[in-house]
Write an enzyme that holds these catalytic residues in place. Structure first.
Site, PDB file in Angstrom:
ATOM      1  N   LYS A 239       0.832  -1.203   0.000  1.00  0.00           N
ATOM      2  CA  LYS A 239       0.000   0.000   0.000  1.00  0.00           C
ATOM      3  C   LYS A 239       0.870   1.258   0.000  1.00  0.00           C
ATOM      4  O   LYS A 239       0.614   2.208  -0.736  1.00  0.00           O
ATOM      5  CB  LYS A 239      -0.897  -0.022   1.242  1.00  0.00           C
ATOM      6  CG  LYS A 239      -1.448   1.323   1.642  1.00  0.00           C
ATOM      7  CD  LYS A 239      -2.244   1.252   2.926  1.00  0.00           C
ATOM      8  CE  LYS A 239      -1.492   1.539   4.192  1.00  0.00           C
ATOM      9  NZ  LYS A 239      -1.130   2.946   4.409  1.00  0.00           N
ATOM     10  N   ASN A 240       1.917   1.247   0.835  1.00  0.00           N
ATOM     11  CA  ASN A 240       2.735   2.460   0.977  1.00  0.00           C
ATOM     12  C   ASN A 240       3.648   2.721  -0.217  1.00  0.00           C
ATOM     13  O   ASN A 240       4.281   3.768  -0.292  1.00  0.00           O
ATOM     14  CB  ASN A 240       3.569   2.403   2.264  1.00  0.00           C
ATOM     15  CG  ASN A 240       2.713   2.644   3.493  1.00  0.00           C
ATOM     16  OD1 ASN A 240       1.529   2.945   3.383  1.00  0.00           O
ATOM     17  ND2 ASN A 240       3.313   2.514   4.671  1.00  0.00           N
TER      18      ASN A 240
ATOM     19  N   CYS B  22      -3.405  12.523  14.639  1.00  0.00           N
ATOM     20  CA  CYS B  22      -4.018  11.214  14.439  1.00  0.00           C
ATOM     21  C   CYS B  22      -3.691  10.365  15.653  1.00  0.00           C
ATOM     22  O   CYS B  22      -2.957  10.801  16.531  1.00  0.00           O
ATOM     23  CB  CYS B  22      -3.564  10.571  13.139  1.00  0.00           C
ATOM     24  SG  CYS B  22      -1.924   9.920  13.180  1.00  0.00           S
TER      25      CYS B  22
ATOM     26  N   ARG C 275       2.228  14.109  14.082  1.00  0.00           N
ATOM     27  CA  ARG C 275       2.518  13.922  12.654  1.00  0.00           C
ATOM     28  C   ARG C 275       2.360  15.185  11.798  1.00  0.00           C
ATOM     29  O   ARG C 275       1.487  15.268  10.935  1.00  0.00           O
ATOM     30  CB  ARG C 275       1.659  12.779  12.086  1.00  0.00           C
ATOM     31  CG  ARG C 275       1.956  11.476  12.756  1.00  0.00           C
ATOM     32  CD  ARG C 275       1.191  10.351  12.157  1.00  0.00           C
ATOM     33  NE  ARG C 275       1.774   9.861  10.922  1.00  0.00           N
ATOM     34  CZ  ARG C 275       1.297   8.830  10.255  1.00  0.00           C
ATOM     35  NH1 ARG C 275       0.240   8.193  10.695  1.00  0.00           N
ATOM     36  NH2 ARG C 275       1.870   8.422   9.147  1.00  0.00           N
TER      37      ARG C 275
ATOM     38  N   ASP D  56       5.892   0.184  11.876  1.00  0.00           N
ATOM     39  CA  ASP D  56       4.621  -0.424  11.456  1.00  0.00           C
ATOM     40  C   ASP D  56       4.507  -1.899  11.847  1.00  0.00           C
ATOM     41  O   ASP D  56       3.473  -2.524  11.598  1.00  0.00           O
ATOM     42  CB  ASP D  56       4.434  -0.282   9.928  1.00  0.00           C
ATOM     43  CG  ASP D  56       4.056   1.139   9.534  1.00  0.00           C
ATOM     44  OD1 ASP D  56       3.784   1.963  10.422  1.00  0.00           O
ATOM     45  OD2 ASP D  56       4.030   1.427   8.319  1.00  0.00           O
TER      46      ASP D  56
ATOM     47  N   ARG E   8      -7.992  -0.589   5.835  1.00  0.00           N
ATOM     48  CA  ARG E   8      -7.236   0.468   5.151  1.00  0.00           C
ATOM     49  C   ARG E   8      -5.979  -0.098   4.507  1.00  0.00           C
ATOM     50  O   ARG E   8      -5.527   0.407   3.480  1.00  0.00           O
ATOM     51  CB  ARG E   8      -6.809   1.547   6.159  1.00  0.00           C
ATOM     52  CG  ARG E   8      -7.922   2.448   6.597  1.00  0.00           C
ATOM     53  CD  ARG E   8      -7.355   3.597   7.390  1.00  0.00           C
ATOM     54  NE  ARG E   8      -6.269   4.224   6.645  1.00  0.00           N
ATOM     55  CZ  ARG E   8      -5.353   5.028   7.167  1.00  0.00           C
ATOM     56  NH1 ARG E   8      -5.391   5.321   8.443  1.00  0.00           N
ATOM     57  NH2 ARG E   8      -4.399   5.542   6.427  1.00  0.00           N
TER      58      ARG E   8
HETATM   59  C1  UD1 Z   1       5.107   6.683   6.475  1.00  0.00           C
HETATM   60  C2  UD1 Z   1       4.234   5.467   6.289  1.00  0.00           C
HETATM   61  C3  UD1 Z   1       3.775   4.940   7.647  1.00  0.00           C
HETATM   62  C4  UD1 Z   1       4.980   4.680   8.551  1.00  0.00           C
HETATM   63  C5  UD1 Z   1       5.885   5.897   8.607  1.00  0.00           C
HETATM   64  C6  UD1 Z   1       7.190   5.641   9.339  1.00  0.00           C
HETATM   65  C7  UD1 Z   1       3.204   5.905   4.145  1.00  0.00           C
HETATM   66  C8  UD1 Z   1       1.970   6.258   3.397  1.00  0.00           C
HETATM   67  N1  UD1 Z   1       3.091   5.848   5.490  1.00  0.00           N
HETATM   68  O1  UD1 Z   1       4.315   7.684   7.096  1.00  0.00           O
HETATM   69  O2  UD1 Z   1       3.063   3.719   7.439  1.00  0.00           O
HETATM   70  O3  UD1 Z   1       4.540   4.399   9.862  1.00  0.00           O
HETATM   71  O4  UD1 Z   1       6.229   6.340   7.271  1.00  0.00           O
HETATM   72  O5  UD1 Z   1       7.872   4.585   8.760  1.00  0.00           O
HETATM   73  O6  UD1 Z   1       4.236   5.625   3.574  1.00  0.00           O
HETATM   74  N2  UD1 Z   1       7.710  14.335  10.738  1.00  0.00           N
HETATM   75  C9  UD1 Z   1       7.851  15.682  11.028  1.00  0.00           C
HETATM   76  N3  UD1 Z   1       7.592  16.599  10.046  1.00  0.00           N
HETATM   77  C10 UD1 Z   1       7.212  16.235   8.800  1.00  0.00           C
HETATM   78  C11 UD1 Z   1       7.093  14.871   8.482  1.00  0.00           C
HETATM   79  C12 UD1 Z   1       7.348  13.926   9.482  1.00  0.00           C
HETATM   80  O7  UD1 Z   1       8.168  16.032  12.166  1.00  0.00           O
HETATM   81  O8  UD1 Z   1       7.003  17.120   7.953  1.00  0.00           O
HETATM   82  C13 UD1 Z   1       7.960  13.307  11.775  1.00  0.00           C
HETATM   83  C14 UD1 Z   1       6.704  12.507  12.123  1.00  0.00           C
HETATM   84  O9  UD1 Z   1       5.899  13.171  13.070  1.00  0.00           O
HETATM   85  C15 UD1 Z   1       7.298  11.228  12.656  1.00  0.00           C
HETATM   86  C16 UD1 Z   1       8.574  11.067  11.794  1.00  0.00           C
HETATM   87  O10 UD1 Z   1       8.836  12.357  11.246  1.00  0.00           O
HETATM   88  O11 UD1 Z   1       7.659  11.382  13.998  1.00  0.00           O
HETATM   89  C17 UD1 Z   1       8.457  10.068  10.679  1.00  0.00           C
HETATM   90  O12 UD1 Z   1       7.269  10.294   9.939  1.00  0.00           O
HETATM   91  P1  UD1 Z   1       7.158  10.043   8.385  1.00  0.00           P
HETATM   92  O13 UD1 Z   1       8.271   9.188   7.910  1.00  0.00           O
HETATM   93  O14 UD1 Z   1       6.939  11.337   7.696  1.00  0.00           O
HETATM   94  O15 UD1 Z   1       5.809   9.201   8.296  1.00  0.00           O
HETATM   95  P2  UD1 Z   1       4.815   9.212   7.092  1.00  0.00           P
HETATM   96  O16 UD1 Z   1       5.561   9.480   5.844  1.00  0.00           O
HETATM   97  O17 UD1 Z   1       3.618  10.033   7.409  1.00  0.00           O
END
Ligand code: UD1
Length: 430
Positions: free
Chosen positions: A22-23, A120, A125, A316, A408
């Site tokens: 999915k990701n 969430c 996030r 995950d 999901r």
């Molecule tokens: C993606 C995955 C999710 C997985 C996560 C971590 C998808 C669709 N989802 O989520 O399943 O759990 O990676 O492996 O691929 N952060 C910030 N600022 C930002 C972006 C992120 O502070 O602008 C922080 C987040 O709060 C978190 C960390 O960075 O603590 C990692 O998050 P991130 O890798 O961005 O997760 P997602 O991409 O949302």
């Protein structure tokens, strides 16, 4: 709202085909916005988030069609024009990955309006890094009425260093940079296989992305991208969930259509816990067709784990691993470093008899405690998987509520588990 009714105590045996990731499919769908030509994606999982992304593309005026295949679905996406640059709150709140349309919309059409996702269940996030990075590429961005409103007269290549590794942040900027003028360098980029899969698709579309799988990505912007066909990589998180399911039920199952190289950290940790995972000798040899065989031991051993960015142990899989550790002999400490509030499943596992103490980013699990079936409630996608696993190992009946979370990201998990000998059925309520 659908529920799962599980009768625990059955040993899982047999073969299960792992779906596409999915990701990896979600960013690939967003990447189709970068060209007016059709992008065809195969091995897309039949899960709810894919439907949500299709609804979002539809809102933007993008055509997509779907064909059911033996494994998953084939999507054909054609973004000839943009009717609206708006990703509405109603869709973004259902799925945070909707933010992945921001970079491509801006790069190809010069405008995007994407709802801020908000909090969430697993933590704050934010998307500040997506925004900062796009600003570095020359976008003008305002936050108004809960929306990110971005415009540009043309993105320009730049250097951007992430101060936290972000998977979708890396993907968003990588996609935006493909159509920027000049070279973009992304430092401290995410190395997840899903990021590498996206880079592979973008290069098939005519982009120039180098360094995928390392911390530094170099993207040379091109004037135009074209259509392409791509097969999505196997879902390493679904695979890990089935590995744990076999381990918890003392079963023996073969996972087909997996990429073992993406599961190294999980397999190593399971080995520490006494779970034997081997490459299946009857496998076809082609990497996406590889098979893994897992045998659950009579006695599981406690082993500490700390989540980390790839190639570390995936956040995950943390919830599923916690369910496993409740059945291991001895005490283990599970440390979550990616999300600040990702232990909601601990409370539900405790209602089933687990002995878990949460202290900040650490969960102390004391095993082995017999689990007993109970009514439990899923709080997020992976938490719901851990409750299903606990239900499979528990004595008696478990009722997992709010399984829309699991839908999901898992393709008909109850059907796959039933074929392996589990007693699990969906109770659909109008
Ligand atoms: C993606 C995955 C999710 C997985 C996560 C971590 C998808 C669709 N989802 O989520 O399943 O759990 O990676 O492996 O691929 N952060 C910030 N600022 C930002 C972006 C992120 O502070 O602008 C922080 C987040 O709060 C978190 C960390 O960075 O603590 C990692 O998050 P991130 O890798 O961005 O997760 P997602 O991409 O949302």
């Amino acid at each position: 709202m659908d529920k799962f009714h599980i009768v625990g105590g059955k040993t899982l045996e047999g073969r299960v085909a792992i779906s596409g990731a999915k990701n990896a499919a979600l960013p690939a769908m967003a990447a189709a916005l970068l060209t007016s030509e059709p992008v065809e994606l195969a091995n897309v999982p039949r899960v709810r988030d894919i439907g949500t992304m299709r609804s979002l593309l539809d809102e933007l005026g993008v055509d997509s069609s779907i064909a059911h295949e033996e494994y998953g679905i084939r999507l054909r996406i054609e973004a000839r024009q943009l009717l609206s640059p708006l990703a509405p709150y109603e869709l973004v709140k259902q799925m945070r990955a909707s933010v992945l349309v921001l970079g491509p919309l801006l790069a190809r059409f010069g405008r995007a309006q994407v709802s801020l996702p908000g909090g969430c269940a697993i933590g704050a996030r934010p998307i500040n890094l997506h925004i900062q990075g796009l600003e570095r590429l020359g976008a003008q961005i305002r936050i108004e009425h809960g929306y990110v409103k971005a415009t540009t007269d043309g993105l320009k290549g730049a250097l951007f260093a992430f101060d936290t590794v972000s998977v979708t942040g890396t993907e968003n900027l990588m996609m935006a940079a493909t159509l920027a003028e000049g070279e973009t360098v992304l430092e401290n980029a995410a190395r997840e296989p899903e990021v590498t899969d996206l880079a592979r698709l973008l290069n098939k579309m005519g982009a120039s992305v180098e360094g995928a799988g390392t911390e530094t990505l170099r993207i040379r912007g091109v004037a135009k991208l074209h259509g392409a066909s791509h097969t999505i990589i196997p879902d390493r998180i679904e695979a890990a969930t089935f590995l744990v399911a076999a381990a918890m039920t003392h079963g023996c199952i073969t996972l087909e259509r997996v990429e073992p190289g993406h599961l190294t950290a999980v397999v190593a940790k399971l080995a520490e816990a006494g779970v034997n995972v081997t490459a299946d000798s009857s496998g076809q040899g082609k990497s996406e067709q590889a098979s893994l065989q897992v045998t659950g031991p009579t006695t599981l051993r406690a082993a500490d784990v700390t989540t980390g960015e790839y190639p570390g142990f995936p956040t995950d899989v943390q919830a599923q691993y916690m369910a496993l550790m409740t059945q291991a002999e001895g005490s283990s400490v599970i440390t979550e470093t990616i999300f600040e509030n990702r232990f909601l499943h601990a409370l539900e596992l405790m209602r089933m008899g687990a002995d878990i103490r949460v202290e900040g980013r650490h969960a102390h699990v004391r095993g082995r405690t017999p689990l007993s079936g109970a009514k439990v409630q899923a709080s997020d996608l992976r938490a719901s998987a851990s409750l299903v696993l606990a239900g499979l190992a528990a004595e008696g009946e478990t009722l997992v509520d709010r399984v829309y979370h699991i839908d999901r990201g898992y393709e008909r998990i109850e059907e796959k588990l039933t074929r392996l000998g589990a007693s699990i059925r969906r109770i659909s309520e109008a």
